[in-house]
Design a protein around this motif. Sequence first.
Motif, PDB file in Angstrom:
ATOM      1  N   ALA A   1     103.576  12.476  38.486  1.00 59.94           N
ATOM      2  CA  ALA A   1     103.672  13.035  36.875  1.00 59.94           C
ATOM      3  C   ALA A   1     104.439  13.224  36.319  1.00 59.94           C
TER       4      ALA A   1
ATOM      5  N   ALA B   1     107.200  10.707  34.104  1.00 55.69           N
ATOM      6  CA  ALA B   1     107.435  11.044  33.000  1.00 55.69           C
ATOM      7  C   ALA B   1     108.749  10.375  32.583  1.00 55.69           C
TER       8      ALA B   1
ATOM      9  N   GLN C   1     108.383  10.212  27.373  1.00 56.13           N
ATOM     10  CA  GLN C   1     108.663  11.530  26.672  1.00 56.13           C
ATOM     11  C   GLN C   1     109.851  11.351  25.152  1.00 56.13           C
TER      12      GLN C   1
ATOM     13  N   VAL D   1      99.944   8.695  27.091  1.00 59.43           N
ATOM     14  CA  VAL D   1      99.398   7.757  28.767  1.00 59.43           C
ATOM     15  C   VAL D   1      98.103   7.916  28.325  1.00 59.43           C
TER      16      VAL D   1
ATOM     17  N   ALA E   1      95.575   7.721  31.901  1.00 57.40           N
ATOM     18  CA  ALA E   1      95.099   7.905  32.687  1.00 57.40           C
ATOM     19  C   ALA E   1      93.911   6.778  33.620  1.00 57.40           C
TER      20      ALA E   1
ATOM     21  N   LEU F   1     100.153  15.841  33.761  1.00 61.67           N
ATOM     22  CA  LEU F   1     100.937  15.878  32.341  1.00 61.67           C
ATOM     23  C   LEU F   1     101.032  15.870  31.002  1.00 61.67           C
ATOM     24  N   ARG F   2      99.877  16.272  30.908  1.00 59.44           N
ATOM     25  CA  ARG F   2     100.072  17.001  30.053  1.00 59.44           C
ATOM     26  C   ARG F   2     100.059  18.226  29.566  1.00 59.44           C
TER      27      ARG F   2
ATOM     28  N   PHE G   1     102.071  15.178  26.584  1.00 60.51           N
ATOM     29  CA  PHE G   1     101.594  14.371  26.527  1.00 60.51           C
ATOM     30  C   PHE G   1     100.231  14.074  26.147  1.00 60.51           C
TER      31      PHE G   1
ATOM     32  N   VAL H   1      96.819  12.431  26.531  1.00 60.83           N
ATOM     33  CA  VAL H   1      97.216  11.832  27.713  1.00 60.83           C
ATOM     34  C   VAL H   1      95.477  11.243  27.545  1.00 60.83           C
TER      35      VAL H   1
END
Length: 147
Positions: free
Chosen positions: A46, A50, A67, A73, A75, A113-114, A118, A120
């Motif tokens: 992840a 990023a 970023q 994103v 996923a 990721l969150r 982001f 997501v």
Amino acid sequence: MKAVVQRVTEASVTVDGETTGRIGRGLLVLVCAMPDDTPEDVAFLAGKIAKLRIFQDDDGKMNHSVQNIRGAVLAVSQFTLAAQWRKGNRPGFSAAAPPAKGEAFYDLFVEELRKLDFVVETGRFGADMQVSLINDGPVTLWLDTAD
């Protein structure tokens, strides 16, 4: 973990006629957990995604990450990235993590990721999904934490 990362101008995923995720400019990430993966592999992947500098700057060079551009994103879980194809003509998928681990690590990947702030969006684990995208470039990368 294995991932195919595609730079997109837009992407979406639909399950049974319902759109479960849609993004504009950003990354479509197809991701597959493997049996030996650890939570550290998930966090590493992840973080690497990023920070990948695959978006163009004002000079046309790939110097910006998702970023930097404040992209999103999408996923999508995809166990078929673990396909075993050398023997015969029908690929086997037994090299992928078992479904329970695959789903847990997919959820952890989305969570990681969150945490990086982001937007997501996601598909639905284990579902038959229709994925649409406009690949920008095209830019497509294959990542494997085992490498």
